[in-house]
Structure formats: structure tokens, C-alpha cells
Write a protein that holds these residues in place. Sequence first.
Motif, mmCIF file in Angstrom:
data_model
loop_
_atom_site.group_PDB
_atom_site.id
_atom_site.type_symbol
_atom_site.label_atom_id
_atom_site.label_comp_id
_atom_site.label_asym_id
_atom_site.label_seq_id
_atom_site.Cartn_x
_atom_site.Cartn_y
_atom_site.Cartn_z
ATOM 1 N N UNK A 38 0.841 -1.190 0.000
ATOM 2 C CA UNK A 38 0.000 0.000 0.000
ATOM 3 C C UNK A 38 0.881 1.246 0.000
ATOM 4 N N UNK A 39 0.362 2.313 -0.605
ATOM 5 C CA UNK A 39 1.082 3.581 -0.700
ATOM 6 C C UNK A 39 0.788 4.432 0.529
ATOM 7 N N UNK A 40 1.836 5.049 1.085
ATOM 8 C CA UNK A 40 1.704 5.905 2.255
ATOM 9 C C UNK A 40 2.472 7.209 2.053
ATOM 10 N N UNK A 70 6.103 0.226 2.931
ATOM 11 C CA UNK A 70 6.157 -0.022 4.370
ATOM 12 C C UNK A 70 4.926 -0.773 4.878
ATOM 13 N N UNK A 71 4.189 -1.388 3.976
ATOM 14 C CA UNK A 71 2.959 -2.055 4.369
ATOM 15 C C UNK A 71 2.732 -3.221 3.410
ATOM 16 N N UNK A 304 -1.489 9.145 -5.347
ATOM 17 C CA UNK A 304 -1.623 9.398 -3.909
ATOM 18 C C UNK A 304 -1.154 10.813 -3.572
ATOM 19 N N UNK A 305 0.020 11.185 -4.075
ATOM 20 C CA UNK A 305 0.605 12.479 -3.736
ATOM 21 C C UNK A 305 -0.226 13.651 -4.211
ATOM 22 N N UNK A 312 -7.553 3.715 0.343
ATOM 23 C CA UNK A 312 -6.142 3.332 0.370
ATOM 24 C C UNK A 312 -5.681 2.882 -1.005
ATOM 25 N N UNK A 313 -4.543 3.399 -1.466
ATOM 26 C CA UNK A 313 -3.980 3.029 -2.761
ATOM 27 C C UNK A 313 -3.188 1.733 -2.601
#
Length: 320
Positions: A38-40, A70-71, A304-305, A312-313
Motif C-alpha cells: 500500500x502507498x503511504x 512499508x505495508x 496518492x501524492x 487506500x492506494x
Amino acid sequence: MKAIVCKSYGPTSQLQLKEVEKPTPKSKEVLIKVHFSAVNDYDWSMVRGEPKLYRLLFGLFKPKHPIPGMELSGVVESCGEDVTKFNVGDAVYGDISAHGFGSFAEYIAIHENAIVRKPEYLPFEEAAALSHAANLAWQGLVDFGKIKNEMNVLINGAGGGVGSIGLQIAKAHNCQVTGVDTGDKLEAMKEAGFDHVIDYKKEDFTRSNDKYDLILDAKTTRAPKAYQKVLKPNGRYVTVGGKIGRLLQIAFTQNVMKKPVYVVPLDANKDLEQIHDLYQSGKIKSFIDGPYPLEKTGEAIQHFGEGQHHGKVIVSCSPR
């Protein structure tokens, strides 16, 4: 194996899908075949090296961890000799940021404490979308916000992962929930169950006459005093993310504010048992944007940005 590699700071278009060596787990590590990542905010900031203050964490001149992410959710393929919590074949997921990065890849070797078992009733896609956002929402609303039944709650940055889960946690407490975001997200937020929505491009909620028992902020952009004006006498303001300058300002002034303000220091994966209970009872679900194929991770991070996502992406990292 295939992985997304970031060799230098720059636009998301410079990310490359490359063949890299498949990792071997150390004594306390497990090797995971990654199904979804997932993108964060971490990925958006790390790839660009912005804000530059974050380079103290990411690496001064180039990323210390060339594979972002990170996920994850996936399956344990092998275990280091001292691993005690997992066995080969276990389905797992989690926010791995306390132990490392690199989940935009077909495989990752990570410390066994970085992950938890995935319940059978939780699909891999939804698991990858839950661990980070759900913990932020839970710790923001429950641990720091002290949410109670029938509160008037506002969530800023409500169209993303934290906002969508935060809404459902608040609704489980029979709260009235206002969401702040903009664009196409507003209609999706109404459909998701927000009682009121505010377009931040048209209205500044900190100048409103409405007052809230609890504000959960995923996009902090104001000084602490601005939020004080729209809190009820016993209200609380909790931030889980936003502009670094504003977060520092809130952290340094939280002890002198008349009404409580908090910055959540995320404890990764701590509250997933409570999230499992809510999911199994049908009180929460993941709102997913994607999944994107691994080779389009750069596009997913850019999406996302730019704040175009709802929920959630998600990125699909390996064929199953």
C-alpha cells in the motif's frame, strides 16, 4: 525477483521495475511472498526527498532503502532459524516501518515482529489497506481522542485511508461525522456515510461557527490556535499527519493549549486485534483505490501524492 527501485531523489516517473537478488532471511526474519502493498505518505516523501528535512531519515543524498514500501500482506515462504512466531505457509500482514522497508517487491525478508497473522476472513487486498491507516485512526480517535458515543466528530483529509477507517470507527460509536476534503472525493465520502462534507477549497472549517467534540486531522496545515476555535469546551484535537512545521508546532505547544491537542506517535500494529473484531462484526471495511500492478507503482504514488485517491492506494506485487 522483481522490485521497484529508487536510486535517487526525484519525480515518481524515475522509479524502475528491476530484477534484484531475492533476499535470504536472517535468524529472526521471515521471507514473505508479498501479495499486496500500500502507498503511504512515507513513499511520496521518500521518492522525492521532500520535505528536505526528511532526508535526515531517508538518507542525505539518496535513499538508504532503495526499495520503497512499508505495508504488506502475503505468505511466509521461509523462516530464519530463530523465528518462533510463524511457520511456512502462514498468511501475514502489517505495517513494517518499525523494522524496515521494501514492500514494493515480490519478496521481502523482515523481522518476525514486523507482522501479524492475517485472519482467514480478511482478504489479502483489504489486509494491506488496513494495518497503517486503521492503527492511526484507532489510536487517534480512541487512545488520544477518547471518543465516546454520540460525539460530534470532524475528520480533516477524510477521503484517504485514515479518513475512511476513522469514519467507520466513529460510526461504531454512533457519532455525527463531518469530513473535509475536495473534488470527486466528496461524493464518495457521502456514499461512504459521512453526515456532512466540507470542500476545503470553498470553506475553511476552522472559521466555522460549528463546534466539535473531537477533530482527527490527517492533513494538518493550521496553527494550533486555529483548531481551538472550533472545539467544544471539553473538545480534543488529534493529528496523525500533515505539514512537518505544523506538526512540530503542535508538539511543542500541546502543553500550553487550553484545550487538548495531540500528535499521535504511531505504535505500529498495536491495535489490530480490535480492528479484526470490528471487521469480523461488519463495522469496518477497507476502501481500496486499485490495485495497481507492480510496474505502475510510480503512477500509484503520484496518484496518492496529488490527493486524487479515495481510500487506500493498493499495489499488487506478485501473481498468485
